[in-house]
Design a protein around this motif. Structure first.
Motif, PDB file in Angstrom:
ATOM      1  N   PRO A  54      22.594 -14.531 -34.758  1.00  0.00           N
ATOM      2  CA  PRO A  54      22.705 -16.059 -34.821  1.00  0.00           C
ATOM      3  C   PRO A  54      23.545 -16.629 -35.966  1.00  0.00           C
ATOM      4  O   PRO A  54      24.082 -17.432 -35.948  1.00  0.00           O
ATOM      5  CB  PRO A  54      21.203 -16.797 -34.649  1.00  0.00           C
ATOM      6  CG  PRO A  54      20.299 -15.458 -34.104  1.00  0.00           C
ATOM      7  CD  PRO A  54      20.802 -14.463 -34.677  1.00  0.00           C
ATOM      8  N   SER A  55      23.226 -15.799 -37.108  1.00  0.00           N
ATOM      9  CA  SER A  55      23.841 -16.245 -38.158  1.00  0.00           C
ATOM     10  C   SER A  55      23.880 -15.250 -39.270  1.00  0.00           C
ATOM     11  O   SER A  55      23.729 -13.981 -39.026  1.00  0.00           O
ATOM     12  CB  SER A  55      22.914 -17.423 -38.809  1.00  0.00           C
ATOM     13  OG  SER A  55      21.628 -16.612 -39.446  1.00  0.00           O
ATOM     14  N   LYS A  56      24.834 -15.584 -40.407  1.00  0.00           N
ATOM     15  CA  LYS A  56      25.080 -14.760 -41.308  1.00  0.00           C
ATOM     16  C   LYS A  56      23.679 -13.890 -41.920  1.00  0.00           C
ATOM     17  O   LYS A  56      23.560 -12.812 -42.054  1.00  0.00           O
ATOM     18  CB  LYS A  56      25.954 -15.200 -42.451  1.00  0.00           C
ATOM     19  CG  LYS A  56      27.287 -15.092 -41.993  1.00  0.00           C
ATOM     20  CD  LYS A  56      28.173 -15.333 -43.309  1.00  0.00           C
ATOM     21  CE  LYS A  56      27.802 -16.501 -44.254  1.00  0.00           C
ATOM     22  NZ  LYS A  56      28.463 -16.810 -45.358  1.00  0.00           N
ATOM     23  N   GLU A  57      22.878 -14.841 -42.063  1.00  0.00           N
ATOM     24  CA  GLU A  57      21.428 -14.619 -42.716  1.00  0.00           C
ATOM     25  C   GLU A  57      20.900 -13.382 -41.972  1.00  0.00           C
ATOM     26  O   GLU A  57      20.262 -12.677 -42.561  1.00  0.00           O
ATOM     27  CB  GLU A  57      20.321 -15.725 -42.851  1.00  0.00           C
ATOM     28  CG  GLU A  57      21.150 -16.717 -43.913  1.00  0.00           C
ATOM     29  CD  GLU A  57      22.077 -17.662 -43.462  1.00  0.00           C
ATOM     30  OE1 GLU A  57      22.614 -18.415 -44.269  1.00  0.00           O
ATOM     31  OE2 GLU A  57      22.532 -17.549 -42.323  1.00  0.00           O
ATOM     32  N   ASP A  58      20.805 -13.519 -40.558  1.00  0.00           N
ATOM     33  CA  ASP A  58      20.258 -12.543 -39.825  1.00  0.00           C
ATOM     34  C   ASP A  58      20.874 -11.398 -39.978  1.00  0.00           C
ATOM     35  O   ASP A  58      20.381 -10.043 -39.779  1.00  0.00           O
ATOM     36  CB  ASP A  58      20.287 -13.113 -38.389  1.00  0.00           C
ATOM     37  CG  ASP A  58      19.444 -14.192 -38.037  1.00  0.00           C
ATOM     38  OD1 ASP A  58      18.249 -13.913 -37.605  1.00  0.00           O
ATOM     39  OD2 ASP A  58      19.894 -15.431 -37.795  1.00  0.00           O
TER      40      ASP A  58
END
Length: 236
Positions: A54-58
């Motif tokens: 879902p995001s870069k963090e994931d």
């Protein structure tokens, strides 16, 4: 005569994307890397990235979802025995995930220390592990008057003990025996809350093991409980 072999098996797309993302984060920095950069390095389109992350963090924590699933399955199967021992064993599942690839784990730890957003994300992941253990313990302590409080406190203590030892190992660059360090930290939790906590040498005052005993008000916020456990374990 040489044996004919088929084409090499490709790595799963999730793994390809995670590797591409992490390489770019190390080369350029997390904030300077875009999703377009990641998919270009991986040779896929944007849709492929968001299908898996879902995001870069994931993408920095690609292994935690499967690890959480493993922990949940382990606790679902842990019907009998000491519940404190069960959640300590569940915490070791997380340790093994980190210890399987020390180089990556150390690099990720250093990256999270440099990027506040990643540190916040990591704390949210840790909280999911804690909630999973607390949910299991609430079921095991359902007949206790203070069962819910006991479950929350023990889960928080396990997380604090595990993370104290794990982060010390990561700060060292992955040197030493991470499993032995975590075992020592979790022993403090077992001595305080396990089924044998009120018997034997600890209760009699004998033996050489150091035991931490903590009294907590029911009105104490959970962050205060965790803070006191970490302080007792000597975490900075």
């Amino acid at each position: 005569m040489t044996e004919a072999r088929g084409p090499a098996k490709k790595a799963p797309m999730r793994e390809v994307l995670a590797q591409a993302a992490f390489q770019l984060f190390l080369e350029r920095g997390f904030e300077q890397t875009t999703v377009d950069d990641i998919v270009a390095r991986a040779g896929v389109g944007r849709r492929s990235f968001f299908r898996y992350f879902p995001s870069k963090e994931d993408a920095v924590f690609p292994d935690h979802e499967s690890c959480l699933a493993d922990m949940t399955a382990f606790l679902d199967a842990a019907d009998g025995g000491d519940p404190v021992e069960a959640v300590c064993d569940a915490a070791r599942i997380v340790l093994r995930m980190y210890a399987t690839n020390p180089e990556f784990s150390v690099q990720r730890y250093r990256l999270t220390q440099e990027v506040p957003g990643l540190r916040t994300y990591e704390l949210s992941v840790v909280r999911r592990y804690e909630r999973t253990m607390a949910g299991y313990l609430r079921g095991r302590y359902a007949d206790y008057e203070d069962g819910s409080l006991r479950a929350e406190v023990i889960a928080a203590a396990v997380v604090a003990a595990h993370n104290n030892a794990l982060r010390s190992w990561l700060r060292s660059g992955g040197d030493g025996d991470a499993e032995a360090a975590v075992d020592h930290a979790l022993e403090l939790v077992r001595n305080s809350w396990g089924s044998g906590a009120a018997d034997g040498e600890a209760a009699a005052g004998g033996g050489d093991d150091e035991v931490v005993v903590m009294v907590v008000s029911k009105r104490a916020p959970m962050w205060r409980v965790v803070q006191r456990v970490e302080s007792a374990l000597g975490q900075d």
